[in-house]
Motif scaffolding. Sequence first.
Motif, PDB file in Angstrom:
ATOM      1  N   ASP B  52      84.766  36.389  23.236  1.00  0.00           N
ATOM      2  CA  ASP B  52      85.218  37.787  23.081  1.00  0.00           C
ATOM      3  C   ASP B  52      86.029  38.267  24.265  1.00  0.00           C
ATOM      4  OD1 ASP B  52      83.345  37.603  21.063  1.00  0.00           O
ATOM      5  OD2 ASP B  52      81.778  38.497  22.326  1.00  0.00           O
ATOM      6  N   ARG B  53      85.762  37.687  25.425  1.00  0.00           N
ATOM      7  CA  ARG B  53      86.430  38.252  26.600  1.00  0.00           C
ATOM      8  C   ARG B  53      86.891  37.162  27.560  1.00  0.00           C
ATOM      9  NH1 ARG B  53      82.488  39.221  30.268  1.00  0.00           N
ATOM     10  NH2 ARG B  53      83.793  40.779  31.251  1.00  0.00           N
ATOM     11  N   VAL B  54      87.854  37.539  28.401  1.00  0.00           N
ATOM     12  CA  VAL B  54      88.298  36.598  29.428  1.00  0.00           C
ATOM     13  C   VAL B  54      87.206  36.510  30.485  1.00  0.00           C
ATOM     14  CG1 VAL B  54      90.711  37.216  29.001  1.00  0.00           C
ATOM     15  CG2 VAL B  54      89.503  38.277  30.899  1.00  0.00           C
ATOM     16  N   PHE B  55      87.168  35.390  31.210  1.00  0.00           N
ATOM     17  CA  PHE B  55      86.023  35.139  32.105  1.00  0.00           C
ATOM     18  C   PHE B  55      85.890  36.230  33.166  1.00  0.00           C
ATOM     19  CE2 PHE B  55      87.314  33.457  36.346  1.00  0.00           C
ATOM     20  CZ  PHE B  55      88.686  33.492  36.178  1.00  0.00           C
ATOM     21  N   ASP B  56      87.038  36.767  33.635  1.00  0.00           N
ATOM     22  CA  ASP B  56      87.005  37.821  34.648  1.00  0.00           C
ATOM     23  C   ASP B  56      88.351  38.540  34.618  1.00  0.00           C
ATOM     24  OD1 ASP B  56      86.973  39.431  36.858  1.00  0.00           O
ATOM     25  OD2 ASP B  56      86.269  37.897  38.255  1.00  0.00           O
ATOM     26  N   PRO B  57      88.387  39.731  34.045  1.00  0.00           N
ATOM     27  CA  PRO B  57      89.681  40.442  33.886  1.00  0.00           C
ATOM     28  C   PRO B  57      90.423  40.621  35.200  1.00  0.00           C
ATOM     29  CG  PRO B  57      87.934  41.566  32.677  1.00  0.00           C
ATOM     30  CD  PRO B  57      87.264  40.487  33.483  1.00  0.00           C
ATOM     31  N   ASP B  58      89.695  40.672  36.309  1.00  0.00           N
ATOM     32  CA  ASP B  58      90.322  40.902  37.606  1.00  0.00           C
ATOM     33  C   ASP B  58      91.054  39.653  38.114  1.00  0.00           C
ATOM     34  OD1 ASP B  58      90.870  42.731  39.638  1.00  0.00           O
ATOM     35  OD2 ASP B  58      89.364  41.772  40.935  1.00  0.00           O
ATOM     36  N   ARG B  59      90.826  38.515  37.455  1.00  0.00           N
ATOM     37  CA  ARG B  59      91.436  37.263  37.917  1.00  0.00           C
ATOM     38  C   ARG B  59      92.488  36.735  36.947  1.00  0.00           C
ATOM     39  NH1 ARG B  59      88.389  34.792  42.148  1.00  0.00           N
ATOM     40  NH2 ARG B  59      86.594  36.058  42.656  1.00  0.00           N
ATOM     41  N   VAL B  60      92.932  37.601  36.068  1.00  0.00           N
ATOM     42  CA  VAL B  60      93.928  37.209  35.061  1.00  0.00           C
ATOM     43  C   VAL B  60      95.136  38.139  35.191  1.00  0.00           C
ATOM     44  CG1 VAL B  60      94.383  37.027  32.586  1.00  0.00           C
ATOM     45  CG2 VAL B  60      92.115  36.420  33.494  1.00  0.00           C
ATOM     46  N   ALA B  61      96.333  37.566  35.251  1.00  0.00           N
ATOM     47  CA  ALA B  61      97.543  38.400  35.288  1.00  0.00           C
ATOM     48  C   ALA B  61      98.509  37.956  34.199  1.00  0.00           C
ATOM     49  CB  ALA B  61      98.215  38.304  36.653  1.00  0.00           C
ATOM     50  N   PHE B  62      99.219  38.911  33.642  1.00  0.00           N
ATOM     51  CA  PHE B  62     100.313  38.609  32.708  1.00  0.00           C
ATOM     52  C   PHE B  62     101.585  39.260  33.238  1.00  0.00           C
ATOM     53  CE2 PHE B  62      96.685  37.936  29.904  1.00  0.00           C
ATOM     54  CZ  PHE B  62      97.056  36.765  29.274  1.00  0.00           C
ATOM     55  N   VAL B  63     102.647  38.494  33.253  1.00  0.00           N
ATOM     56  CA  VAL B  63     103.914  38.988  33.787  1.00  0.00           C
ATOM     57  C   VAL B  63     105.021  38.686  32.777  1.00  0.00           C
ATOM     58  CG1 VAL B  63     105.523  38.902  35.729  1.00  0.00           C
ATOM     59  CG2 VAL B  63     103.093  38.409  36.114  1.00  0.00           C
ATOM     60  N   LEU B  64     105.725  39.721  32.348  1.00  0.00           N
ATOM     61  CA  LEU B  64     106.847  39.512  31.425  1.00  0.00           C
ATOM     62  C   LEU B  64     108.107  39.338  32.277  1.00  0.00           C
ATOM     63  CD1 LEU B  64     105.981  42.232  28.737  1.00  0.00           C
ATOM     64  CD2 LEU B  64     105.109  39.896  28.981  1.00  0.00           C
ATOM     65  N   ASP B  65     108.562  38.098  32.397  1.00  0.00           N
ATOM     66  CA  ASP B  65     109.709  37.888  33.294  1.00  0.00           C
ATOM     67  C   ASP B  65     110.855  37.071  32.691  1.00  0.00           C
ATOM     68  OD1 ASP B  65     108.359  35.459  33.312  1.00  0.00           O
ATOM     69  OD2 ASP B  65     107.996  35.402  35.466  1.00  0.00           O
ATOM     70  N   HIS B  66     110.572  36.199  31.738  1.00  0.00           N
ATOM     71  CA  HIS B  66     111.625  35.258  31.330  1.00  0.00           C
ATOM     72  C   HIS B  66     112.717  35.906  30.474  1.00  0.00           C
ATOM     73  CE1 HIS B  66     109.164  32.185  33.075  1.00  0.00           C
ATOM     74  NE2 HIS B  66     110.015  31.253  32.732  1.00  0.00           N
ATOM     75  N   TYR B  67     112.326  36.416  29.327  1.00  0.00           N
ATOM     76  CA  TYR B  67     113.294  37.035  28.409  1.00  0.00           C
ATOM     77  C   TYR B  67     113.101  38.539  28.370  1.00  0.00           C
ATOM     78  CZ  TYR B  67     114.277  32.368  26.726  1.00  0.00           C
ATOM     79  OH  TYR B  67     114.655  31.070  26.630  1.00  0.00           O
ATOM     80  N   SER B  68     112.704  39.075  29.495  1.00  0.00           N
ATOM     81  CA  SER B  68     112.343  40.468  29.551  1.00  0.00           C
ATOM     82  C   SER B  68     113.210  41.157  30.599  1.00  0.00           C
ATOM     83  CB  SER B  68     110.864  40.567  29.936  1.00  0.00           C
ATOM     84  OG  SER B  68     110.467  41.879  30.008  1.00  0.00           O
ATOM     85  N   PRO B  69     113.766  42.345  30.363  1.00  0.00           N
ATOM     86  CA  PRO B  69     113.710  43.135  29.132  1.00  0.00           C
ATOM     87  C   PRO B  69     114.182  42.292  27.930  1.00  0.00           C
ATOM     88  CG  PRO B  69     114.812  44.354  30.889  1.00  0.00           C
ATOM     89  CD  PRO B  69     114.590  42.981  31.405  1.00  0.00           C
ATOM     90  N   SER B  70     113.468  42.443  26.818  1.00  0.00           N
ATOM     91  CA  SER B  70     113.638  41.538  25.677  1.00  0.00           C
ATOM     92  C   SER B  70     115.098  41.345  25.278  1.00  0.00           C
ATOM     93  CB  SER B  70     112.857  42.066  24.478  1.00  0.00           C
ATOM     94  OG  SER B  70     111.495  42.038  24.797  1.00  0.00           O
ATOM     95  N   LYS B  71     115.460  40.072  25.043  1.00  0.00           N
ATOM     96  CA  LYS B  71     116.858  39.757  24.762  1.00  0.00           C
ATOM     97  C   LYS B  71     117.171  39.854  23.281  1.00  0.00           C
ATOM     98  CE  LYS B  71     116.469  34.692  24.332  1.00  0.00           C
ATOM     99  NZ  LYS B  71     117.359  34.224  23.262  1.00  0.00           N
ATOM    100  N   ASP B  72     116.149  39.767  22.431  1.00  0.00           N
ATOM    101  CA  ASP B  72     116.385  39.836  20.986  1.00  0.00           C
ATOM    102  C   ASP B  72     115.057  40.178  20.302  1.00  0.00           C
ATOM    103  OD1 ASP B  72     114.931  37.517  21.184  1.00  0.00           O
ATOM    104  OD2 ASP B  72     116.586  36.177  20.696  1.00  0.00           O
ATOM    105  N   ILE B  73     115.098  40.246  18.991  1.00  0.00           N
ATOM    106  CA  ILE B  73     113.892  40.666  18.256  1.00  0.00           C
ATOM    107  C   ILE B  73     112.762  39.651  18.432  1.00  0.00           C
ATOM    108  CG2 ILE B  73     112.962  41.145  15.950  1.00  0.00           C
ATOM    109  CD1 ILE B  73     115.832  42.226  15.281  1.00  0.00           C
ATOM    110  N   ALA B  74     113.116  38.370  18.358  1.00  0.00           N
ATOM    111  CA  ALA B  74     112.071  37.348  18.460  1.00  0.00           C
ATOM    112  C   ALA B  74     111.364  37.428  19.813  1.00  0.00           C
ATOM    113  CB  ALA B  74     112.677  35.961  18.246  1.00  0.00           C
TER     114      ALA B  74
END
Lengths: 167, 426
Positions: B52-74
């Motif tokens: 149900d949950r990640v092992f420790d929310p404080d140790r998980v990061a998500f970074v939108l960097d590759h196609y972000s700001p989004s380049k297309d709909i997909a």
Amino acid sequence: MAIRGRAHKVGDHIDTDLIIAGRYLVTTDPVKLGEHLFEDLDPGLRQRIRPGDVLVAGENFGQGSSREHAPLALVGAGVAAVVAASYARIFYRNAFNNGLLLLECPEASRAVQDGDELEIDPQTGEIRDLTRGELYRAKPIPPFMQELTQLGGIIPYVRRRLGREAS
Amino acid sequence: MGMTITEKILASHADLAKVEPGDLVECRVDMLFANDITAPLAIQQFERIGVDRVFDPDRVAFVLDHYSPSKDIASAEQCRITREFVRKHGLPHFYDVGRAGIAHVLLAEEGFVAPGELFVGADSHTCNHGALGAFATGVGSSDLAAAMATGRLWFRVPPTLRFVFRGTLPRWVTGKDLVLRIIGDIGVDGARYAAMEFAGPVLQQLSMDERFSITNMAVEAGAKNGIMEPDEAVLEWIRPRARRPFQPVYSDPDASYAAVHEYDVTDMQPVVSAPSSPANVVPVTEVTGVRVDQCFIGTCTNGRIEDLRQAARVLAGRRVHPDVRLLVIPATPRIYRQALEEGLIQVFLDAGAAVSTPTCGPCIGGHMGVLADGEVCVSTSSRNFIGRMGHRGSRVYLSNAAVAAAAAVAGKLVHPDEVVREPARV
Ligand code: SF4
């Protein structure tokens, strides 16, 4: 179950950008990814691959980006196994986690020719070149990787472990 | 027999007194992350595990960097999957457009990785963080999902190759040139499955930014991780940032190395990786005169403030050649702001460069500067594989920021001295 298919040869140091180009990493669907397999390496190659075929590569197959989309694209295109002289490490882990059979066999990587008919026994790692009547033996798969493969990758492995811990 | 820094970190995270190369160990993970390309697949796999949950929310990061700001709909859909997961699980360390930068640069800057720690990311350049004296390695999305569920991951202990730099760095020779030189010498699989440990008095002549460029590219030699022992400069850099108490780790004097390579940097020149392999390394003077269409200064390898300063030193008072497009992409919002405050952005705009919000952008041939057939780009990134930045017929030369800036002014590859004539390294 034995794998039987045609060999498609590619060279040394094939990187994951060549397996599946960055511009297609906007889906996780293996079939959609598979449509663009090797597009920048050899635009005709994808059309020649039939489900059940075998990819035969040189050294350091799968170098570069960690994109798991690379083994997924191979699976999606119907590639049944890869035979290579050696593999890059992240690709190696990713392939096992997606149930793609990888065999390490420098001799077969050198000797097998494009279009040869191959028969592979996943259990023993025997690679038979039916066209040439040769037999090669891949390096044994490390026991832990065998366990992972039998379970279907890291996800079922973790499921089982967590289940065990709960009981 | 003692242990290397890599072996010690793996041992401590597996609660073992000793490990040796080849051992299979299961380690605690101090921090992990995924980006907009690898997160959706990791999320899919995480959901298959059924926790149900990640092992420790404080140790998980998500970074939108590759196609972000989004380049297309997909790509927008991929970002949406990630945002929804972050909201559902209440994850505090999420970096979206405007606050996002290239993950490797951003997460280091934000103090998520400290000396002695073990860090995994679903991105091959996670090895970047080894400059802080941490074990950091890239994994695929499934492995990341497993670590996200359990806080643990298995590793084979790598043998360590040691690279020692001595001498005095000449002007325009940077950390990037040192690492390219090594990759040119040992090849794209010269450190396959191994740890690369960088050492020697020259490291003290390098800024932290330049040190990150070195460990960042360990994966281009096939390495599992790149690492440096944390000296005073590292500790000073990390102390105000670190989010947790940490314990620096050092290699034992009697640690065993699979090989030791010594370099005297005194006579080195700036180098480039010619198309289409990072190992195709030659001094820039050997390819002088190659015409270029685009120059790109940015990425997790060389999009830091020190790189922008080097580029500005070349560009100040000069203009980009009429036949060339120059793209400058600071790696994080903080670097962008600092470049603004130091007047660097003004220099770039005056020179005729395009300056963009932080993103991987052109590095992966996704958006913001994709190459056409036959075009040549000088890029401060880490990979010049066929098709990496666009059409399979385009060609990429990898270089440091000063060489890329000089090429933008000259319209062709040149030694930066041909554009800027001043004495002494600054
Ligand atoms: S800047 Fe390039 S190499 Fe770095 S993380 Fe982004 S795509 Fe990968």
